[in-house]
Design a protein around this motif. Sequence first.
Motif, PDB file in Angstrom:
ATOM      1  N   LEU A 491       6.074   0.155  -3.294  1.00 57.04           N
ATOM      2  CA  LEU A 491       6.269   0.821  -1.998  1.00 57.04           C
ATOM      3  C   LEU A 491       5.529   2.151  -1.950  1.00 57.04           C
ATOM      4  CD1 LEU A 491      10.082   0.151  -1.410  1.00 57.04           C
ATOM      5  CD2 LEU A 491       8.162  -1.004  -0.317  1.00 57.04           C
ATOM      6  N   LEU A 492       5.553   2.886  -3.061  1.00 53.20           N
ATOM      7  CA  LEU A 492       4.793   4.127  -3.128  1.00 53.20           C
ATOM      8  C   LEU A 492       3.303   3.874  -2.911  1.00 53.20           C
ATOM      9  CD1 LEU A 492       6.329   6.114  -6.139  1.00 53.20           C
ATOM     10  CD2 LEU A 492       6.491   6.689  -3.719  1.00 53.20           C
ATOM     11  N   ALA A 493       2.803   2.794  -3.512  1.00 50.94           N
ATOM     12  CA  ALA A 493       1.377   2.474  -3.375  1.00 50.94           C
ATOM     13  C   ALA A 493       1.032   2.144  -1.927  1.00 50.94           C
ATOM     14  CB  ALA A 493       1.020   1.312  -4.296  1.00 50.94           C
ATOM     15  N   ILE A 494       1.882   1.367  -1.271  1.00 50.10           N
ATOM     16  CA  ILE A 494       1.653   1.051   0.150  1.00 50.10           C
ATOM     17  C   ILE A 494       1.709   2.328   0.978  1.00 50.10           C
ATOM     18  CG2 ILE A 494       2.577  -0.182   2.147  1.00 50.10           C
ATOM     19  CD1 ILE A 494       3.626  -2.305   0.164  1.00 50.10           C
ATOM     20  N   GLY A 495       2.695   3.183   0.688  1.00 50.19           N
ATOM     21  CA  GLY A 495       2.793   4.442   1.406  1.00 50.19           C
ATOM     22  C   GLY A 495       1.585   5.331   1.187  1.00 50.19           C
ATOM     23  N   ALA A 496       1.075   5.370  -0.039  1.00 45.49           N
ATOM     24  CA  ALA A 496      -0.111   6.184  -0.323  1.00 45.49           C
ATOM     25  C   ALA A 496      -1.319   5.662   0.448  1.00 45.49           C
ATOM     26  CB  ALA A 496      -0.391   6.179  -1.825  1.00 45.49           C
ATOM     27  N   TRP A 497      -1.449   4.345   0.546  1.00 36.88           N
ATOM     28  CA  TRP A 497      -2.554   3.785   1.340  1.00 36.88           C
ATOM     29  C   TRP A 497      -2.410   4.196   2.809  1.00 36.88           C
ATOM     30  CZ3 TRP A 497      -2.614   0.429   5.531  1.00 36.88           C
ATOM     31  CH2 TRP A 497      -3.874  -0.034   5.912  1.00 36.88           C
ATOM     32  N   LEU A 498      -1.205   4.140   3.336  1.00 34.76           N
ATOM     33  CA  LEU A 498      -0.987   4.532   4.727  1.00 34.76           C
ATOM     34  C   LEU A 498      -1.390   5.982   4.968  1.00 34.76           C
ATOM     35  CD1 LEU A 498       2.453   2.823   5.407  1.00 34.76           C
ATOM     36  CD2 LEU A 498       0.362   2.393   6.691  1.00 34.76           C
ATOM     37  N   LEU A 499      -1.039   6.862   4.041  1.00 34.36           N
ATOM     38  CA  LEU A 499      -1.280   8.289   4.237  1.00 34.36           C
ATOM     39  C   LEU A 499      -2.727   8.699   3.992  1.00 34.36           C
ATOM     40  CD1 LEU A 499       1.899   9.824   2.547  1.00 34.36           C
ATOM     41  CD2 LEU A 499       1.493   9.435   4.972  1.00 34.36           C
ATOM     42  N   THR A 500      -3.487   7.874   3.269  1.00 33.41           N
ATOM     43  CA  THR A 500      -4.829   8.308   2.879  1.00 33.41           C
ATOM     44  C   THR A 500      -5.952   7.394   3.339  1.00 33.41           C
ATOM     45  OG1 THR A 500      -4.662   7.136   0.739  1.00 33.41           O
ATOM     46  CG2 THR A 500      -3.919   9.437   0.813  1.00 33.41           C
ATOM     47  N   ALA A 501      -5.686   6.101   3.529  1.00 37.97           N
ATOM     48  CA  ALA A 501      -6.785   5.168   3.788  1.00 37.97           C
ATOM     49  C   ALA A 501      -6.567   4.253   4.982  1.00 37.97           C
ATOM     50  CB  ALA A 501      -7.042   4.313   2.540  1.00 37.97           C
ATOM     51  N   SER A 502      -5.425   4.318   5.640  1.00 35.58           N
ATOM     52  CA  SER A 502      -5.209   3.500   6.830  1.00 35.58           C
ATOM     53  C   SER A 502      -6.063   4.045   7.975  1.00 35.58           C
ATOM     54  CB  SER A 502      -3.731   3.505   7.217  1.00 35.58           C
ATOM     55  OG  SER A 502      -3.319   4.816   7.570  1.00 35.58           O
ATOM     56  N   PRO A 503      -6.354   3.251   8.998  1.00 33.10           N
ATOM     57  CA  PRO A 503      -7.170   3.741  10.120  1.00 33.10           C
ATOM     58  C   PRO A 503      -6.690   5.051  10.728  1.00 33.10           C
ATOM     59  CG  PRO A 503      -6.993   1.371  10.236  1.00 33.10           C
ATOM     60  CD  PRO A 503      -6.117   1.798   9.096  1.00 33.10           C
ATOM     61  N   PRO A 504      -5.391   5.239  11.015  1.00 34.67           N
ATOM     62  CA  PRO A 504      -4.980   6.544  11.569  1.00 34.67           C
ATOM     63  C   PRO A 504      -5.189   7.698  10.598  1.00 34.67           C
ATOM     64  CG  PRO A 504      -3.060   5.154  11.140  1.00 34.67           C
ATOM     65  CD  PRO A 504      -4.251   4.286  11.020  1.00 34.67           C
ATOM     66  N   ALA A 505      -5.018   7.439   9.301  1.00 32.77           N
ATOM     67  CA  ALA A 505      -5.245   8.504   8.317  1.00 32.77           C
ATOM     68  C   ALA A 505      -6.719   8.876   8.262  1.00 32.77           C
ATOM     69  CB  ALA A 505      -4.758   8.058   6.941  1.00 32.77           C
ATOM     70  N   LEU A 506      -7.602   7.878   8.310  1.00 31.72           N
ATOM     71  CA  LEU A 506      -9.039   8.148   8.296  1.00 31.72           C
ATOM     72  C   LEU A 506      -9.472   8.871   9.562  1.00 31.72           C
ATOM     73  CD1 LEU A 506     -10.358   4.788   6.790  1.00 31.72           C
ATOM     74  CD2 LEU A 506     -10.025   6.968   5.620  1.00 31.72           C
TER      75      LEU A 506
END
Length: 520
Positions: A491-506
């Motif tokens: 879950l931490l890994a999925i959350g880290a992707w959301l915060l750093t590499a998901s379209p809204p984060a980019l």
Amino acid sequence: MSISLPPQRSSPDIERDESDTRAPIPVRRQIVAALIVAAIGFAAILLLPPLAAAGMLVFVSILYLARRLVFTWVAGLTMLVAVIMFIPVRRYAVPIPLPFELEPYRIMLVLLVLALVAALVLDRNRVWQPVAFGWPIGIFVASLVISIVANGTSLVEDGLASSAVGALINVLLLLSTFYIVRQLLTTERIVTGLLLGLVWSGVAVAVMAMFERATRVNLFWRLNTILPLELLTDESESFRAGGYRAYASSQHPIALSVMFCMLIPLAIYLARYGKRPMNEISRRIVYGAAVLVLLGGVLSAVSRTAVIVLGVMLLLTIVLRPNLGIALLLLAVPGLLVGLVALPKVFDTLVLSFLDIDGLIASQQTSPGWGGAGRLADLGPAMAEAQMSPFFGTGIGSRIVVGDDSNAFILDNQVLGTLLETGAVGVLGLAVFTLAPASMLLRFAFTTSKDDTRFALLAFAVAVSMSGYIAALFFYDAFGFYQTFFIWCLLLAIGAWLLTASPPALTARSAVSRNRSVNV
């Protein structure tokens, strides 16, 4: 890594030319491959029993034949999830004589770490993915190290120094799961695949848990009959509500029920944004059924901790997303009525027992200091012990609660256990490690634009799942039950992707870069 098929060509002459010009395998690679295969063969023959050696050689042969499918990052992630979900921890080991038990999860983590290090060094296309939660993890690990340094003399005098260092190394190995998976989550497709793998693996385990409760046959405790694994512990039994409590692929029914609870928010998210079935109504029916099966797994484990976890997750949803929370509450009412009629004893133990406050308190005050003591019974002695070393505890790994060398009683409370081992500093580290990622994801969920609703809701689902795990920390020794800790890391890994590499984060990162350029 991905597998790409060459473009189709209409001319057979072109295909022959293409095959004729295909580069041969370099001699150096052939020699290295031959040496590796020979080493594996000799090791299997010398170290393993004949049957296990034959199985190992067959396994290596299959790996070679399917190398283009197996040796990919997605395949590695798939095998890691399979090991976490289906092979019980501390029950099986690979039969190779070593000073420690070579459990399957250890092999997978070490192999993936080595592969990632090699890829980062040798592959120019492989770059380090930002992890977002490095500072909470750093604070948590630092609190563990401080507990060892502060208690170094006493640990050495009591012969517990090796236990403390081993406990720290084991925590680092478990935390490597987060870093490994985060490096593999490079696209939204892989993230979605991980969600699907977790949910449907959980559904499969739940089905087997219900089968186990009905028949008292745990299929996961028979894996050594089909895999070259050595059995480390005998079968366990636990009874409650007039029946057998399922263990399935977990170390304990409590851990099993918490695992199912953590997967339910992900299943609800996929009911809305999953790719298959494409029809929205069909998709909601399919994942609604998945949620019911996961709840059936919770009932099979017969754990009151699961009711608290579900209650916390539902309460958080009602407070932060009232429409969704109320809808889920209304959908839960028919299920509660069915449970009351179909499984009255289980329903009484899991739900109605919370209405009998005096009886519930009395059940948690039995046999203080013993292995089966109630949580409240252990609270007083534990707090008295904590006052003797309030800031740094007695050192991580100093409390041994099982085995011939046991020197402490089981607390069924991760926060209290952390207080005794690492003191107030350790509890602060634990709070940062658990609360900071969930808070960051909730902030992301409510600050993301409406155009990116699916990412906002995924962040919310992960945060809700995290809140359930955080609540469970007060009701069982969570870090000692690795399956749920692994899922926490995923879950931490999925959350880290959301915060750093998901379209809204980019998009947000690009906007910040543009603003800096303008200001300069």
